[in-house]
Design a protein around this motif. Structure first.
Motif, PDB file in Angstrom:
ATOM      1  N   GLU A 110       0.818  -1.218   0.000  1.00  0.00           N
ATOM      2  CA  GLU A 110       0.000   0.000   0.000  1.00  0.00           C
ATOM      3  C   GLU A 110       0.853   1.270   0.000  1.00  0.00           C
ATOM      4  O   GLU A 110       0.408   2.315  -0.467  1.00  0.00           O
ATOM      5  CB  GLU A 110      -0.885   0.011   1.251  1.00  0.00           C
ATOM      6  CG  GLU A 110      -1.752  -1.216   1.412  1.00  0.00           C
ATOM      7  CD  GLU A 110      -3.180  -0.982   0.972  1.00  0.00           C
ATOM      8  OE1 GLU A 110      -3.695   0.118   1.206  1.00  0.00           O
ATOM      9  OE2 GLU A 110      -3.761  -1.910   0.388  1.00  0.00           O
ATOM     10  N   LEU A 111       2.052   1.172   0.528  1.00  0.00           N
ATOM     11  CA  LEU A 111       2.899   2.342   0.711  1.00  0.00           C
ATOM     12  C   LEU A 111       4.326   1.863   0.915  1.00  0.00           C
ATOM     13  O   LEU A 111       4.548   0.814   1.524  1.00  0.00           O
ATOM     14  CB  LEU A 111       2.429   3.138   1.943  1.00  0.00           C
ATOM     15  CG  LEU A 111       3.301   4.288   2.435  1.00  0.00           C
ATOM     16  CD1 LEU A 111       3.235   5.464   1.459  1.00  0.00           C
ATOM     17  CD2 LEU A 111       2.866   4.731   3.836  1.00  0.00           C
ATOM     18  N   VAL A 112       5.286   2.633   0.397  1.00  0.00           N
ATOM     19  CA  VAL A 112       6.691   2.394   0.704  1.00  0.00           C
ATOM     20  C   VAL A 112       7.230   3.632   1.402  1.00  0.00           C
ATOM     21  O   VAL A 112       7.046   4.761   0.921  1.00  0.00           O
ATOM     22  CB  VAL A 112       7.521   2.106  -0.561  1.00  0.00           C
ATOM     23  CG1 VAL A 112       8.988   1.872  -0.197  1.00  0.00           C
ATOM     24  CG2 VAL A 112       6.974   0.892  -1.309  1.00  0.00           C
ATOM     25  N   THR A 113       7.863   3.439   2.544  1.00  0.00           N
ATOM     26  CA  THR A 113       8.530   4.535   3.248  1.00  0.00           C
ATOM     27  C   THR A 113      10.027   4.252   3.267  1.00  0.00           C
ATOM     28  O   THR A 113      10.454   3.107   3.293  1.00  0.00           O
ATOM     29  CB  THR A 113       8.000   4.687   4.683  1.00  0.00           C
ATOM     30  OG1 THR A 113       8.077   3.427   5.367  1.00  0.00           O
ATOM     31  CG2 THR A 113       6.567   5.164   4.678  1.00  0.00           C
ATOM     32  N   THR A 114      10.818   5.303   3.228  1.00  0.00           N
ATOM     33  CA  THR A 114      12.268   5.136   3.163  1.00  0.00           C
ATOM     34  C   THR A 114      12.936   5.698   4.409  1.00  0.00           C
ATOM     35  O   THR A 114      12.458   6.646   5.036  1.00  0.00           O
ATOM     36  CB  THR A 114      12.855   5.822   1.919  1.00  0.00           C
ATOM     37  OG1 THR A 114      12.528   7.224   1.938  1.00  0.00           O
ATOM     38  CG2 THR A 114      12.305   5.188   0.645  1.00  0.00           C
ATOM     39  N   VAL A 115      14.075   5.104   4.738  1.00  0.00           N
ATOM     40  CA  VAL A 115      14.832   5.472   5.927  1.00  0.00           C
ATOM     41  C   VAL A 115      16.315   5.384   5.605  1.00  0.00           C
ATOM     42  O   VAL A 115      16.730   4.561   4.773  1.00  0.00           O
ATOM     43  CB  VAL A 115      14.464   4.541   7.111  1.00  0.00           C
ATOM     44  CG1 VAL A 115      14.852   3.092   6.832  1.00  0.00           C
ATOM     45  CG2 VAL A 115      15.069   5.015   8.422  1.00  0.00           C
ATOM     46  N   GLY A 116      17.116   6.223   6.235  1.00  0.00           N
ATOM     47  CA  GLY A 116      18.551   6.153   6.025  1.00  0.00           C
ATOM     48  C   GLY A 116      19.137   4.902   6.653  1.00  0.00           C
ATOM     49  O   GLY A 116      18.758   4.511   7.755  1.00  0.00           O
ATOM     50  N   GLY A 117      20.058   4.266   5.951  1.00  0.00           N
ATOM     51  CA  GLY A 117      20.685   3.052   6.461  1.00  0.00           C
ATOM     52  C   GLY A 117      21.734   2.562   5.499  1.00  0.00           C
ATOM     53  O   GLY A 117      22.876   3.017   5.529  1.00  0.00           O
ATOM     54  N   ASN A 118      21.363   1.658   4.593  1.00  0.00           N
ATOM     55  CA  ASN A 118      22.302   1.191   3.578  1.00  0.00           C
ATOM     56  C   ASN A 118      22.783   2.330   2.687  1.00  0.00           C
ATOM     57  O   ASN A 118      23.882   2.265   2.125  1.00  0.00           O
ATOM     58  CB  ASN A 118      21.648   0.111   2.702  1.00  0.00           C
ATOM     59  CG  ASN A 118      21.541  -1.220   3.408  1.00  0.00           C
ATOM     60  OD1 ASN A 118      22.409  -1.586   4.188  1.00  0.00           O
ATOM     61  ND2 ASN A 118      20.476  -1.958   3.124  1.00  0.00           N
ATOM     62  N   SER A 119      21.951   3.342   2.524  1.00  0.00           N
ATOM     63  CA  SER A 119      22.327   4.565   1.827  1.00  0.00           C
ATOM     64  C   SER A 119      21.660   5.722   2.550  1.00  0.00           C
ATOM     65  O   SER A 119      20.829   5.510   3.439  1.00  0.00           O
ATOM     66  CB  SER A 119      21.893   4.514   0.358  1.00  0.00           C
ATOM     67  OG  SER A 119      20.483   4.421   0.268  1.00  0.00           O
TER      68      SER A 119
END
Length: 300
Positions: free
Chosen positions: A45-54
């Protein structure tokens, strides 16, 4: 009598630090996104992004690019921490709007999920489940510079906040995920498929090359790479792929030599603590591999 109605797909929000497409970067988040979209029993339904691998801006850009390759460029992507709380707010808004309906699959550092819980504590009771790729429970990393599994090590406070939240949690840790592997031969087979297969194959060879350079003594790493995040996606609809055990997990947030280390109490003694999650303790690697390759072959 008519045909029985099939069960509705499980609706998920995927929280990711996707890096597939960046040179020398981990690729399992990209495969996890592809697997989620390929599973007929899941609906993203949704993709959220977070800092980590990049960094989070790069992760957002790469996510959108990969969704385009996969034919899902209409899927909403919301950028999150550390750039801001947009992802946390949207995650909380959606979960609270439909209590019991949405599962959060968190395959990066848990910063967005923890911030959503801090902004709206009711999320813990409204979310159907939170499935996490994170932690290492029955083994250890054996890396002094990173004693905790990467996602927990990046933001141990967020991991602990999620564990304290009371939300229904299932944790798939490094000690299980590193047993599921993708080989160079598998990558070559992917390359014979559609647009995603070509992109994924090139990224896989690049990531294996990098792993072989930085881990020359790790026999397990030679010629293959782990599919950490895809396993966490797979168990949403196929919990039978792994063995589960109730546990009380806490994360070291301030230790001088143990940042991000997860301590799992397996409730074996008299008067144990109350369990706060279920952890994966074993995996049917062959069954997962068969499922994964079948799903990848179905992609455009």
């Amino acid at each position: 009598m008519g045909e029985p109605l099939s069960a509705a797909p499980t609706r998920i929000i995927l929280d990711t630090d996707l890096a597939m497409g960046a040179p020398g970067s981990d690729i399992d988040d990209g495969f996890a996104l592809a697997l989620a979209l390929a599973d007929p029993d899941l609906r993203v339904e949704l993709v959220t992004t977070v800092g980590g691998n990049s960094d989070v801006a790069t992760s957002t850009r790469l996510t959108r690019e990969l969704l385009g390759v996969l034919g899902h460029d209409d899927l909403q992507v919301v950028e999150g921490a550390p750039a801001g709380d947009d992802a946390a707010r949207e995650l909380a808004r959606r979960v609270l709007a439909e209590p019991g309906e949405l599962t959060v699959v968190a395959i990066g550092p848990l910063t967005n999920v923890a911030r959503a819980l801090a902004l709206s504590p009711g999320v813990a009771g409204a979310v159907r489940e939170v499935v996490v790729m994170g932690g290492v429970f029955l083994e250890q990393t054996n890396v002094a510079a990173m004693p905790g599994e990467y996602n927990f090590w990046c933001d141990p406070d967020a991991a602990q906040a999620v564990l304290d939240s009371g939300a229904p949690l299932r944790l798939v840790g490094l000690d299980v995920t590193r047993r599921v592997r993708l080989s160079r031969a598998d990558a070559d087979e992917l390359a014979e498929g559609g647009s995603f297969g070509g992109v994924a194959a090139a990224a896989t060879h690049g990531w294996i090359d990098f792993q072989e350079q930085v881990k020359p003594r790790e026999e397990l790493e030679q010629g293959s790479c782990a599919l950490h995040d895809p396993l966490a996606v797979a168990v949403v609809t196929r919990p039978d792929l792994v063995t589960w055990r109730d546990a009380h997990v806490a994360v070291e947030t301030e230790g001088r030599v143990a940042r991000g280390v997860a301590v799992a109490d397996l409730l074996m003694w008299e008067d144990p603590p109350t369990p706060n999650c279920r952890i994966a303790t074993d995996v049917d690697a062959a069954a997962f591999r068969a499922l994964f390759l079948e799903r990848m072959a179905s992609l455009p």
